[in-house]
Scaffold this active site. Sequence first.
Site, PDB file in Angstrom:
ATOM      1  N   ASP A   6     -17.190   5.437  -0.045  1.00 57.39           N
ATOM      2  CA  ASP A   6     -17.536   7.352  -0.415  1.00 57.39           C
ATOM      3  C   ASP A   6     -19.060   6.923  -1.290  1.00 57.39           C
ATOM      4  O   ASP A   6     -18.197   6.285  -2.608  1.00 57.39           O
ATOM      5  CB  ASP A   6     -16.171   7.168  -0.770  1.00 57.39           C
ATOM      6  N   ASP A  43     -24.656  12.437   1.418  1.00 59.56           N
ATOM      7  CA  ASP A  43     -23.235  11.836   1.500  1.00 59.56           C
ATOM      8  C   ASP A  43     -22.166  11.647   2.599  1.00 59.56           C
ATOM      9  O   ASP A  43     -22.467  11.998   3.608  1.00 59.56           O
ATOM     10  CB  ASP A  43     -22.618  12.960   0.644  1.00 59.56           C
TER      11      ASP A  43
END
Length: 479
Positions: free
Chosen positions: A154, A358
């Site tokens: 992440d 992201d």
Amino acid sequence: MKGKLNSIPFFFTIFFTLLHLTISVPATNSFQYQTLILHPLPQQPQSLSWDSTQLEQQLSSDDENTLSVQLHHVDLLSPSSFNSTPHALFKLRLQRDAIRAKSLSLLSSAAASANSTSKDFSSSVISGLAQGSGEYFTRIGIGTPTRYVYLVLDTGSDIVWIQCLPCAKCYSQSDPVFDPSKSSSFATVSCDSPLCRRLDSPGCNNRNKCLYQVSYGDGSFTVGEFSTETLNFRKTIVSNISFGCGHDNEGLFVGAAGLLGLGKGKLSFPGQAGSRFGQKFSYCLVDRTGSAKPSYIVFGESAVTRNTLFTPLLTNPKLDTFYYVELTGISVGGTKVPAVTPELFKLDAEGNGGVIVDSGTSVTRLTRSGYIAVRDAFRLGAKDLKRAPTFSLFDTCFDLSGKTKVKVPTVVLHFTGADVALPASNYMIPVNGEGTYCFGFAGTNGGLSIIGNIQQQGFRVVFDLAGSRLGFAPRGCSY
């Protein structure tokens, strides 16, 4: 992973199939198209068997400064996916994606309003599509002796954490829960330690042990002791990494043992270990539908390829976790969309707005006015394709049943210093097994825009923290 409310991640390299076009937009009045080869979602998910013995047999290290491991999909990492179709999993993934995008935007808004070289190494990465999410997983060793576990990658959060015994409450994972009492390299962090004070919201128990808590936008959370441990990236040891040893972990986590935070903050894995690999890492994300092609995550000088197109990383004065870049425009069909100007994506001095890259968000979100302008330009160029009903967050879909290939308008993202031409498969997304494809962008009412992992697929995305730049390498996944 979900949008987190008090910490955020970092990056790696990966192999994957790449349909790539380079980066040029001819000045012409004719509409430009490229061919989309149709591969609808399969009717049944792909099965995967991957044990630690098999992994160790796959290790290779021809270059002493680079470690690489094959990566595979974990479509069946969780029992919850056994009886689910790819169509249902994809729909659930989009639902969770909406939650993540909203929570990242809220985190950015809250931050804006607040006062406030060693050897290269690598690990494999796999898609979390089967978990109903946009997450990718890697398998990393932890502790001494080493125990291998799946961790979510992440780039939108910082804290590294895994589930630990004893469990007050632990969710189901594919590997045994980590027992810190059986690791000789495990150590807790005291409440008065400078490391403890670096947490956003540190706590303390009655044994003077530092406590951490990370909450996510969907209500999931992890709580436990902040500790240090050794991580093993396929024979490359990285010691004294601070991480959360979670004893109470609740919510929508599934399959993986925890999370490897790859954000830009100091407590992320790159923030802690960056100096050991030259502050460079890259990844190339595997196919969301379950490609058998290998994929890798790479740390070190080898993370950068010669054909990488770089754009500067921007600094948000209120939030150091996200990877901000400057998006100056978008071309559709070879022409820049006039209404999509740099001002739409501006990161201001107060930390509002901006564009981030992201790994945990699937679908690229654009500020609503920018999205509508891009969507309308695409619809105009695709007017000869048969329209289909909307699907989840997608409002521009097409019925391509009975076809094997179609022509679709080209799409190019213009960053400062880098024009990135997307393969057709990165924005025409199959949403079922019946030939329905949707334009894979979405609008957002918040100020934060997000470049998601569907649009990143097939590129090697390079994070050069030492040079304060982020790069995209077309045809850069065959490592």
